[in-house]
Design a protein around this motif. Structure first.
Motif, PDB file in Angstrom:
ATOM      1  N   VAL A   1      10.694  10.700 -10.775  1.00 42.97           N
ATOM      2  CA  VAL A   1      11.759   9.877 -10.190  1.00 42.97           C
ATOM      3  C   VAL A   1      11.274   9.229  -8.887  1.00 42.97           C
ATOM      4  CG1 VAL A   1      14.085   9.926  -9.196  1.00 42.97           C
ATOM      5  CG2 VAL A   1      13.603  11.214 -11.281  1.00 42.97           C
ATOM      6  N   ALA A   2      10.477   9.980  -8.098  1.00 43.56           N
ATOM      7  CA  ALA A   2       9.896   9.425  -6.869  1.00 43.56           C
ATOM      8  C   ALA A   2       8.927   8.288  -7.194  1.00 43.56           C
ATOM      9  CB  ALA A   2       9.178  10.521  -6.080  1.00 43.56           C
ATOM     10  N   ALA A   3       8.173   8.444  -8.296  1.00 45.71           N
ATOM     11  CA  ALA A   3       7.263   7.383  -8.736  1.00 45.71           C
ATOM     12  C   ALA A   3       8.045   6.114  -9.078  1.00 45.71           C
ATOM     13  CB  ALA A   3       6.461   7.848  -9.949  1.00 45.71           C
ATOM     14  N   ALA A   4       9.223   6.293  -9.673  1.00 42.81           N
ATOM     15  CA  ALA A   4      10.068   5.144 -10.004  1.00 42.81           C
ATOM     16  C   ALA A   4      10.530   4.429  -8.739  1.00 42.81           C
ATOM     17  CB  ALA A   4      11.274   5.599 -10.820  1.00 42.81           C
TER      18      ALA A   4
ATOM     19  N   LEU B   1       9.956  -0.260  -5.164  1.00 41.03           N
ATOM     20  CA  LEU B   1       9.544  -0.827  -3.874  1.00 41.03           C
ATOM     21  C   LEU B   1       8.372  -1.787  -4.038  1.00 41.03           C
ATOM     22  CD1 LEU B   1       9.839   2.355  -1.613  1.00 41.03           C
ATOM     23  CD2 LEU B   1      11.332   0.340  -1.579  1.00 41.03           C
ATOM     24  N   VAL B   2       7.482  -1.491  -5.003  1.00 42.26           N
ATOM     25  CA  VAL B   2       6.383  -2.421  -5.303  1.00 42.26           C
ATOM     26  C   VAL B   2       6.959  -3.752  -5.782  1.00 42.26           C
ATOM     27  CG1 VAL B   2       4.499  -2.923  -6.909  1.00 42.26           C
ATOM     28  CG2 VAL B   2       4.603  -0.699  -5.784  1.00 42.26           C
TER      29      VAL B   2
ATOM     30  N   ALA C   1      14.594   5.686 -14.154  1.00 47.68           N
ATOM     31  CA  ALA C   1      14.925   5.712 -12.731  1.00 47.68           C
ATOM     32  C   ALA C   1      14.554   4.416 -12.016  1.00 47.68           C
ATOM     33  CB  ALA C   1      14.224   6.894 -12.062  1.00 47.68           C
ATOM     34  N   GLY C   2      13.543   3.697 -12.537  1.00 53.38           N
ATOM     35  CA  GLY C   2      13.113   2.458 -11.896  1.00 53.38           C
ATOM     36  C   GLY C   2      14.229   1.444 -11.729  1.00 53.38           C
ATOM     37  N   PRO C   3      14.905   1.068 -12.824  1.00 55.29           N
ATOM     38  CA  PRO C   3      16.017   0.115 -12.691  1.00 55.29           C
ATOM     39  C   PRO C   3      17.140   0.629 -11.792  1.00 55.29           C
ATOM     40  CG  PRO C   3      15.306   0.255 -14.968  1.00 55.29           C
ATOM     41  CD  PRO C   3      14.592   1.349 -14.234  1.00 55.29           C
ATOM     42  N   LEU C   4      17.406   1.948 -11.820  1.00 53.45           N
ATOM     43  CA  LEU C   4      18.434   2.507 -10.937  1.00 53.45           C
ATOM     44  C   LEU C   4      18.066   2.314  -9.474  1.00 53.45           C
ATOM     45  CD1 LEU C   4      19.572   5.868 -12.614  1.00 53.45           C
ATOM     46  CD2 LEU C   4      20.956   3.833 -12.189  1.00 53.45           C
ATOM     47  N   TRP C   5      16.786   2.567  -9.152  1.00 53.40           N
ATOM     48  CA  TRP C   5      16.327   2.365  -7.771  1.00 53.40           C
ATOM     49  C   TRP C   5      16.420   0.896  -7.389  1.00 53.40           C
ATOM     50  CZ3 TRP C   5      16.505   6.026  -4.564  1.00 53.40           C
ATOM     51  CH2 TRP C   5      16.081   7.324  -4.857  1.00 53.40           C
ATOM     52  N   VAL C   6      16.094  -0.004  -8.312  1.00 52.39           N
ATOM     53  CA  VAL C   6      16.192  -1.441  -8.027  1.00 52.39           C
ATOM     54  C   VAL C   6      17.635  -1.817  -7.707  1.00 52.39           C
ATOM     55  CG1 VAL C   6      16.008  -3.751  -9.043  1.00 52.39           C
ATOM     56  CG2 VAL C   6      14.164  -2.095  -9.363  1.00 52.39           C
ATOM     57  N   ILE C   7      18.578  -1.260  -8.494  1.00 53.83           N
ATOM     58  CA  ILE C   7      20.006  -1.526  -8.265  1.00 53.83           C
ATOM     59  C   ILE C   7      20.431  -1.004  -6.897  1.00 53.83           C
ATOM     60  CG2 ILE C   7      22.338  -0.898  -9.014  1.00 53.83           C
ATOM     61  CD1 ILE C   7      21.176  -0.869 -11.909  1.00 53.83           C
ATOM     62  N   ILE C   8      20.005   0.224  -6.563  1.00 56.24           N
ATOM     63  CA  ILE C   8      20.374   0.840  -5.286  1.00 56.24           C
ATOM     64  C   ILE C   8      19.793   0.045  -4.113  1.00 56.24           C
ATOM     65  CG2 ILE C   8      20.038   2.886  -3.817  1.00 56.24           C
ATOM     66  CD1 ILE C   8      20.086   4.539  -6.469  1.00 56.24           C
TER      67      ILE C   8
ATOM     68  N   ASN D   1       0.820  -1.204   0.000  1.00 56.11           N
ATOM     69  CA  ASN D   1       0.000   0.000   0.000  1.00 56.11           C
ATOM     70  C   ASN D   1       0.856   1.258   0.000  1.00 56.11           C
ATOM     71  OD1 ASN D   1      -3.204   0.225   0.532  1.00 56.11           O
ATOM     72  ND2 ASN D   1      -2.469  -1.823   1.032  1.00 56.11           N
ATOM     73  N   ILE D   2       1.887   1.266   0.839  1.00 51.07           N
ATOM     74  CA  ILE D   2       2.758   2.448   0.954  1.00 51.07           C
ATOM     75  C   ILE D   2       3.522   2.683  -0.348  1.00 51.07           C
ATOM     76  CG2 ILE D   2       4.767   3.416   2.150  1.00 51.07           C
ATOM     77  CD1 ILE D   2       3.788   1.849   4.652  1.00 51.07           C
ATOM     78  N   SER D   3       4.144   1.630  -0.874  1.00 46.65           N
ATOM     79  CA  SER D   3       4.932   1.788  -2.101  1.00 46.65           C
ATOM     80  C   SER D   3       4.048   2.101  -3.301  1.00 46.65           C
ATOM     81  CB  SER D   3       5.767   0.533  -2.355  1.00 46.65           C
ATOM     82  OG  SER D   3       4.971  -0.630  -2.333  1.00 46.65           O
ATOM     83  N   THR D   4       2.844   1.520  -3.352  1.00 46.99           N
ATOM     84  CA  THR D   4       1.916   1.796  -4.451  1.00 46.99           C
ATOM     85  C   THR D   4       1.442   3.243  -4.424  1.00 46.99           C
ATOM     86  OG1 THR D   4       1.141  -0.498  -4.533  1.00 46.99           O
ATOM     87  CG2 THR D   4      -0.304   1.164  -5.490  1.00 46.99           C
ATOM     88  N   ALA D   5       1.145   3.747  -3.226  1.00 44.98           N
ATOM     89  CA  ALA D   5       0.724   5.146  -3.092  1.00 44.98           C
ATOM     90  C   ALA D   5       1.822   6.092  -3.559  1.00 44.98           C
ATOM     91  CB  ALA D   5       0.343   5.450  -1.640  1.00 44.98           C
ATOM     92  N   LEU D   6       3.069   5.799  -3.172  1.00 38.34           N
ATOM     93  CA  LEU D   6       4.203   6.622  -3.619  1.00 38.34           C
ATOM     94  C   LEU D   6       4.315   6.584  -5.143  1.00 38.34           C
ATOM     95  CD1 LEU D   6       6.767   8.295  -3.089  1.00 38.34           C
ATOM     96  CD2 LEU D   6       8.003   6.121  -2.809  1.00 38.34           C
ATOM     97  N   ALA D   7       4.174   5.394  -5.730  1.00 42.63           N
ATOM     98  CA  ALA D   7       4.334   5.241  -7.177  1.00 42.63           C
ATOM     99  C   ALA D   7       3.246   5.967  -7.951  1.00 42.63           C
ATOM    100  CB  ALA D   7       4.342   3.753  -7.543  1.00 42.63           C
ATOM    101  N   PHE D   8       1.985   5.692  -7.634  1.00 43.63           N
ATOM    102  CA  PHE D   8       0.894   6.213  -8.450  1.00 43.63           C
ATOM    103  C   PHE D   8       0.597   7.691  -8.190  1.00 43.63           C
ATOM    104  CE2 PHE D   8      -0.268   1.686  -9.072  1.00 43.63           C
ATOM    105  CZ  PHE D   8      -0.319   1.695 -10.454  1.00 43.63           C
TER     106      PHE D   8
END
Length: 291
Positions: free
Chosen positions: A154-157, A162-163, A98-105, A69-76
């Motif tokens: 970028v925050a959505a990514a 996180l989702v 930015a999504g793949p970069l966040w996954v790597i981080i 719920n938290i990560s989905t709210a941030l994304a959408f």
């Protein structure tokens, strides 16, 4: 093309149209109401489906659903607000980078996963294309609004990453995808309603809400359903290849709805999408090599 790949393509087309329409026709207040109505409807649809199939979450699964719920709210919420500030096509390109970069981080920080230089470089190439696209559109009038749009994309990514991270936990806990879709959107519509109430602007009428119901089904409810069907039966490579086309298809819809064609912008999108395709292929190649 099999029917499951076609389901993913159909989902991408429907989402792209909705993003293009929102960019050209909706303000921030309208979009908050759209998000609220869309995700209440989506939650209700999948909740009823879960009841029909007699599937309910267990106590052990609740913490994971809260995390989703938290990560989905941030994304959408970040994404939908960003496309009121910058074109949806640019926002989707920035999020794709930015999504793949966040996954790597996240993977390096919490799971000590190895960082592959190829993934980092291609993500940076896509992100550079997104920022160049913003500069082309702003025509040297880079404003706070534009900067806020980039930040939110970028925050959505981050939310999307996180989702994906929480979804792995959902799989290990054997949570049904229907349960995930029935419960993961509650914080999204609650926060959108709160933000709408505290925003000092002209409020949307009930007629506006009713008029946007068709977009709710085309842009959220049905694409989620088609995407879920396609993802369950298709390889991750096919899914990611289809999703990487979102920015370009969204731009095509923006142009068809009234935006002017910009050759330089089209070139930036093409390079970004080409880099996205390469990134998806290289990540898939590395996974197969490790296996």
């Amino acid at each position: 093309m099999n029917k499951f790949t076609l389901s993913i393509v159909l989902s991408v087309l429907m989402q792209s149209f909705a993003y293009g329409f929102i960019t050209k026709r909706m303000g921030s207040d309208s979009i908050l109401i759209f998000v609220m109505v869309a995700f209440i409807t989506c939650s209700l649809f999948y909740f009823l489906l879960s009841r029909l199939r007699k599937i309910t979450p267990s106590k052990a699964q609740i913490p994971c659903l809260i995390s989703l719920n938290i990560s989905t709210a941030l994304a959408f919420l970040s994404f939908y607000i960003s496309i009121t500030l910058i074109p949806a096509s640019v926002a989707t390109l920035l999020e794709a980078a930015a999504g793949p970069l966040w996954v790597i981080i996240i993977g390096a920080a919490f799971a000590r996963k190895k960082v592959h230089l190829t993934s980092v470089v291609t993500s940076l190439v896509v992100m550079t294309c997104g920022i160049v696209s913003v500069c082309i559109i702003s025509e040297e009038n880079f404003s706070f609004q534009t900067g806020a749009g980039i930040f939110l994309a970028v925050a959505a990514a981050l939310g999307a990453a996180l989702v994906a991270w929480s979804s792995k936990s959902a799989e290990s806990l054997d949570i049904s995808p229907i349960i995930v879709l029935a419960w993961r959107f509650h914080l999204t519509w609650i926060l959108s309603f709160i933000i709408y109430l505290v925003t000092p602007a002209e409020k949307v009428t009930s007629g506006d809400v009713l008029n946007s119901l068709w977009l709710v089904f085309i842009g959220v409810v049905m694409p989620m359903y088609f995407m879920q069907i396609g993802m369950q039966k298709s390889s991750p490579l096919v899914t990611m290849m289809c999703l990487s086309m979102l920015p370009l298809i969204t731009y095509i819809f923006e142009v068809s709805l009234g935006s002017n064609v910009n050759v330089y912008l089209l070139m930036a999108f093409s390079v970004g999408i080409g880099a996205s395709f390469f990134q998806v292929w290289s990540d898939n190649f590395l996974r197969r090599k490790r296996a």
